[in-house]
Design a protein around this motif. Structure first.
Motif, mmCIF file in Angstrom:
data_model
loop_
_atom_site.group_PDB
_atom_site.id
_atom_site.type_symbol
_atom_site.label_atom_id
_atom_site.label_comp_id
_atom_site.label_asym_id
_atom_site.label_seq_id
_atom_site.Cartn_x
_atom_site.Cartn_y
_atom_site.Cartn_z
ATOM 1 N N PRO A 223 0.656 -1.461 0.130
ATOM 2 C CA PRO A 223 1.842 -2.117 0.694
ATOM 3 C C PRO A 223 3.090 -1.232 0.679
ATOM 4 O O PRO A 223 4.120 -1.627 1.208
ATOM 5 C CB PRO A 223 2.023 -3.332 -0.227
ATOM 6 N N ASN A 224 2.998 -0.040 0.083
ATOM 7 C CA ASN A 224 4.210 0.788 -0.094
ATOM 8 C C ASN A 224 4.142 2.003 0.821
ATOM 9 O O ASN A 224 3.581 3.038 0.449
ATOM 10 C CB ASN A 224 4.332 1.232 -1.552
ATOM 11 N N ALA B 132 6.352 4.257 -5.928
ATOM 12 C CA ALA B 132 6.171 2.958 -5.263
ATOM 13 C C ALA B 132 7.030 1.876 -5.907
ATOM 14 O O ALA B 132 7.048 0.743 -5.447
ATOM 15 C CB ALA B 132 4.709 2.553 -5.312
ATOM 16 N N GLU B 133 7.708 2.221 -6.982
ATOM 17 C CA GLU B 133 8.446 1.170 -7.718
ATOM 18 C C GLU B 133 9.886 1.056 -7.235
ATOM 19 O O GLU B 133 10.449 2.027 -6.753
ATOM 20 C CB GLU B 133 8.432 1.500 -9.226
ATOM 21 N N ASP C 170 0.998 -7.233 8.652
ATOM 22 C CA ASP C 170 1.269 -7.771 7.316
ATOM 23 C C ASP C 170 1.604 -6.618 6.392
ATOM 24 O O ASP C 170 1.942 -5.528 6.860
ATOM 25 C CB ASP C 170 0.108 -8.636 6.801
ATOM 26 N N ALA C 171 1.500 -6.836 5.071
ATOM 27 C CA ALA C 171 1.987 -5.840 4.118
ATOM 28 C C ALA C 171 1.284 -4.501 4.268
ATOM 29 O O ALA C 171 1.873 -3.462 3.977
ATOM 30 C CB ALA C 171 1.815 -6.372 2.692
ATOM 31 N N GLY D 282 2.336 5.491 -7.574
ATOM 32 C CA GLY D 282 2.884 5.514 -8.933
ATOM 33 C C GLY D 282 4.347 5.119 -8.965
ATOM 34 O O GLY D 282 4.755 4.156 -8.312
ATOM 35 N N LYS D 283 5.144 5.877 -9.683
ATOM 36 C CA LYS D 283 6.563 5.528 -9.821
ATOM 37 C C LYS D 283 7.289 5.556 -8.487
ATOM 38 O O LYS D 283 8.303 4.901 -8.308
ATOM 39 C CB LYS D 283 7.238 6.525 -10.786
#
Lengths: 377, 443
Positions: free
Chosen positions: B395-396, B442-443, B412-413, B439-440
């Motif tokens: 999704p990222n 994507a945050e 969609d996502a 990982g990070k």
């Protein structure tokens, strides 16, 4: 294939003769006529029979044979109640002859007279079912309800006439023969209000019907209450199969579907699923999913995080009539709603219930934006 | 071809001490019979009218159904006149008999009384099917709908009003299973093997023979109108007049015809669903401007032909088994993979970057860059709309597009869609680059 109870009543002198020749037991004297018989079916676990007979007792010791060859009586359940002279007639003992479905009562009597007795026992192979027929009106706002008791007798015993107490409705007198099944009307209500409900549960129905090869339907049910306002409420509606039909103008009726209801106590609601609607369509997607507040341990493995999610559900009514859809969504664990385009009620901590009214041909979109907190992978 | 083994025998024994037969009245013929046949289950509601002669007092009526597939628990009898004066108070299935029921009817009227007997049976079925002919330019479809009604019930139904139900009914038990029980409501005494009458063999044999015979016996009936209306969640088709459908026969009846249904030829490509192939879909809309839209179109198989325009010759295009189409809904009918429209998705560029690190030096996050080239080749002499779905698997991400990518939609996502309208015998090409955060990152 007839099975009968055999009563033999012997005077005290005869007992001595019998005792000397146990293998050749004489079964004689009078066969008492069967009196009032009650088949009690109010406990679905077992059927109790109570039957009354008149015994011609002699003064002194009497032996009464009771045998049930081919009849599915539980011998431990047999009880004898002395009705006419309970203070002057006593049951002394009960014995079971070898290799026979029988017992012998030894009864002591103060006088020679007719004694009314009641024999009670549990009888296997006889039970009852309940079956309902509901006829919905054309507007699907009410049903005519007929409840029937189905008496199934495979007990080995014929009952020429018996009072049946089913626990529902008034008692009735029936004739019930071994291997006979009988269906009797016990409940008739001309109009019980119903509400028609459509239910989409995101945990049960597919999210994208276009990607499913078969037809996808939304379950449709009739909801009703066992209350006085609904014309019921006088007792529990027993569990059983319900067949639902719908009245048509001048055309009779059509069969809509069938379901089984559990017992419905007074004051409670019940739902009868009739079938599926293919004219209401819900297409649901998760449109966003993003982790944040990610916590890691010393080995850099994720141990805790929050996740933001967005759901879009498109709801379409292709029917020519309005419909209210009950839409059920599930969000696991600890969560926080950021935005929801419709109001909802919580059925429990993780189940959200939306009631969405749709006009004919109308399309609505439910958007949910929420954060799931403290997820542990 | 009337079969001897189905009957309803109805006998009256009236107002008498139990078991003493005072009189015997043979059952008059059916005055009318109505069949409501379902297609979501092996289920038919039969409703027949007969004029019975009742005596004042208690009448006992015997009904038997050997060698049929009637569900005996569904038997109902209702007086059609004399309301309140005729009471059908119980139905019993006498001991040591099979396929026999006795109604007790208390009547304060004497004489002829019209009665309605209804029951559910299995063995009758219907299915819709469709034949479509595309115009030479493939812009419209001449769509003909048919229904085929088959009778393997063990009974000849003469001059029956036939009604067909479209919809999914909730059923707890199969009617055929209920019909084969030795005891109508089963027995509380467990004898599972003994409790089934061995009709299965006969019924199965009947079905097999029907399948074999259908080819020979199916014939076009004279065209009749089919009236359609919605009832609850279902649609009811009532065939004009009456039909005679003998046991083991079937009938084909025209259901509707829409002469020029606009169609969109849509070619779909989605690796996860169809592999490398492009699958052809015909999009139709069940609405009035298409000449449809009166009722839903029941699920069935469509055979599609194309008119070659010359001498009314045809070419076979494909067949599609499609789902129920509600009124107002569009539907994509899958005609299967094609060779003359191709889509090629090739990964042309792959890179990673933007790494982030933990204090211990391990990687905590990064970006992945994937560059795809999509080539679309329409080798057909007609225009084609090509729909390409790409699933990202995360999704990222972000996307950059270039070239002739047509209409872009984020589905969609984690999936996107491109819609390209290609000209006859043309090619198109576009590229896109996905940046996927891990990982990070994507945050």
């Amino acid at each position: 294939m007839k099975f009968r109870f055999i009563f033999t009543v012997c005077a005290g002198i005869l007992v001595v003769l019998l005792a000397s020749s146990a293998a050749a037991r004489v079964k004689m004297v009078s066969l008492p006529e069967r009196g009032d018989v009650v088949i009690r079916l109010d406990n679905p676990a077992a059927t109790l029979i109570e039957e009354e007979r008149i015994l011609a007792l002699q003064k002194g010791l009497n032996r009464v044979d009771f045998s049930w060859k081919g009849v599915r009586i539980d011998p431990d359940s047999i009880r004898l109640t002395l009705l006419s002279h309970p203070d002057r007639v006593r049951l002394l003992n009960v014995s079971y002859p070898p290799d026979e479905a029988a017992l012998v009562w030894e009864i002591s009597s103060d006088g020679a007279w007719e004694e009314k007795i009641r024999v009670s026992y549990l009888l296997a192979g006889i039970d009852r079912l309940f079956a309902y027929k509901a006829l919905a009106d054309e507007s699907e706002t009410g049903v005519m309800l007929r409840g029937r008791m189905v008496l199934r007798n495979f007990s080995g015993e014929d009952f020429e006439t018996a009072r049946v107490i089913s626990g529902v409705g008034a008692e009735m007198t029936v004739r019930s023969l071994h291997e006979e099944t009988k269906r009797v009307l016990i409940l008739g209500k001309n109009r019980i209000p119903i509400i028609k409900v459509w239910t989409f549960d995101a945990a049960v129905q597919p999210w994208d019907p276009d990607r499913v090869s078969g037809n996808v339907g939304i379950p449709v049910s009739y909801r009703f209450s066992n209350t006085a306002e609904a014309g019921l409420g006088t007792g529990e509606l027993p569990a059983g199969k319900v067949r639902v039909f719908q009245q048509e103008a001048e055309q009779g009726s059509i069969f809509l579907g069938e379901d089984r209801i559990d017992g419905v106590p007074p004051g409670e609601k019940a739902e009868i699923r009739i079938g599926d609607s293919r004219d209401l369509l819900v297409t649901q997607h998760k449109t966003a999913e993003k982790r944040f507040n990610v916590k890691r341990n010393d080995k850099n493995r994720v141990v805790l995080y929050d996740q933001e999610e967005e759901i879009r559900a498109e709801i379409e009514n292709f029917k020519k009539t309005p419909a209210r859809l009950t839409l059920v969504e599930h969000i696991a664990g600890h969560w926080e709603m950021k935005a929801a385009s419709f109001d909802y009620e919580l059925r429990d901590a993780q189940t959200l219930v939306f009631e969405i009214d749709l006009d004919p041909g109308e399309k609505k979109t439910l958007n949910l934006h929420y954060v799931r907190r403290n997820i542990r992978p | 071809m009337k079969r001897p083994y189905w009957f309803i025998v109805l006998v009256l024994f009236w107002s008498c001490p139990a078991g003493a037969k005072i009189d015997l009245v043979s059952l008059p013929d059916r005055d009318s019979v109505q069949l409501t046949i379902y297609n979501s289950a092996d289920l038919t509601l039969v409703r027949e009218s007969r004029e019975l002669t009742l005596q004042k007092g208690v009448n006992r009526m015997q009904f038997s159904w050997a060698n049929t597939l009637i569900d005996p628990t569904s038997l109902e009898m209702l007086p059609r006149s004399g309301a309140g004066k005729i009471d059908v108070f119980d139905l019993s299935y006498p001991p040591r008999t099979e396929n026999l029921g006795v109604w007790q009817i208390e009547s304060s009227l004497g004489g002829k009384v019209p009665m309605q007997i209804s029951y559910l049976t299995s063995g009758l079925s219907w299915r819709p099917f469709y034949i479509g002919t595309l115009s030479p330019n493939e812009q419209t479809l001449d769509l003909q709908g048919y229904v085929r009604v088959s009778n393997a019930s063990g009974e000849d139904y003469e001059n029956a009003q036939v009604r067909l139900i479209v919809g999914e009914v909730n059923l707890l038990d199969e009617i055929a299973t209920l019909a084969r029980r030795r005891h109508p409501y089963g027995s509380p005494v467990a004898r599972p093997e003994a409790d089934q009458i061995a009709y299965g063999q006969r019924a199965k044999a009947a079905f097999e023979t029907v399948e074999a015979e259908m080819v020979r016996t199916t014939a076009m009936a004279a065209p009749k109108k089919i009236e359609k209306k919605g009832v609850s969640e279902y649609f009811l088709y009532t065939i004009e007049g009456t039909e005679t459908i003998a046991h083991r026969w079937s009938k084909r009846l025209p259901s509707f015809r829409a002469g020029a249904v606009p169609v969109v030829n849509r070619y779909k490509y989605e690796e996860e669903r169809f592999g490398d192939a492009v699958v052809r879909f015909l999009r139709i809309e069940n609405d009035r401007k298409s000449g449809l839209g009166q009722t839903p179109v029941p699920a069935g198989e469509l055979q599609v032909f194309r008119s070659l325009g010359e001498d009314r010759r045809l070419a076979f295009v494909g067949r599609s088994r499609f789902k129920y189409i509600p009124v107002g809904k569009e539907a994509d009918l899958n005609l299967g993979p094609v060779e003359n429209v191709r889509v090629e998705a090739v990964l042309m560029h792959q890179a990673t970057g933007n790494y982030t690190f933990f204090k211990d030096g391990n990687i905590s996050g990064w970006d992945e860059e994937l560059g795809y080239r999509i080539q679309v080749k329409n080798r057909r002499p007609v225009a084609a709309a090509v729909e390409i779905v790409r699933n990202v698997g995360s999704p990222n991400w972000e996307i950059k597009l270039s070239g002739e990518y047509g209409e872009y939609t984020r589905v969609d996502a984690d999936s996107v869609k491109f819609l390209l309208n290609t000209a006859p015998r043309s090619e198109a090409e576009f590229t896109y680059t996905l940046t996927i955060h891990h990982g990070k990152r994507a945050e």
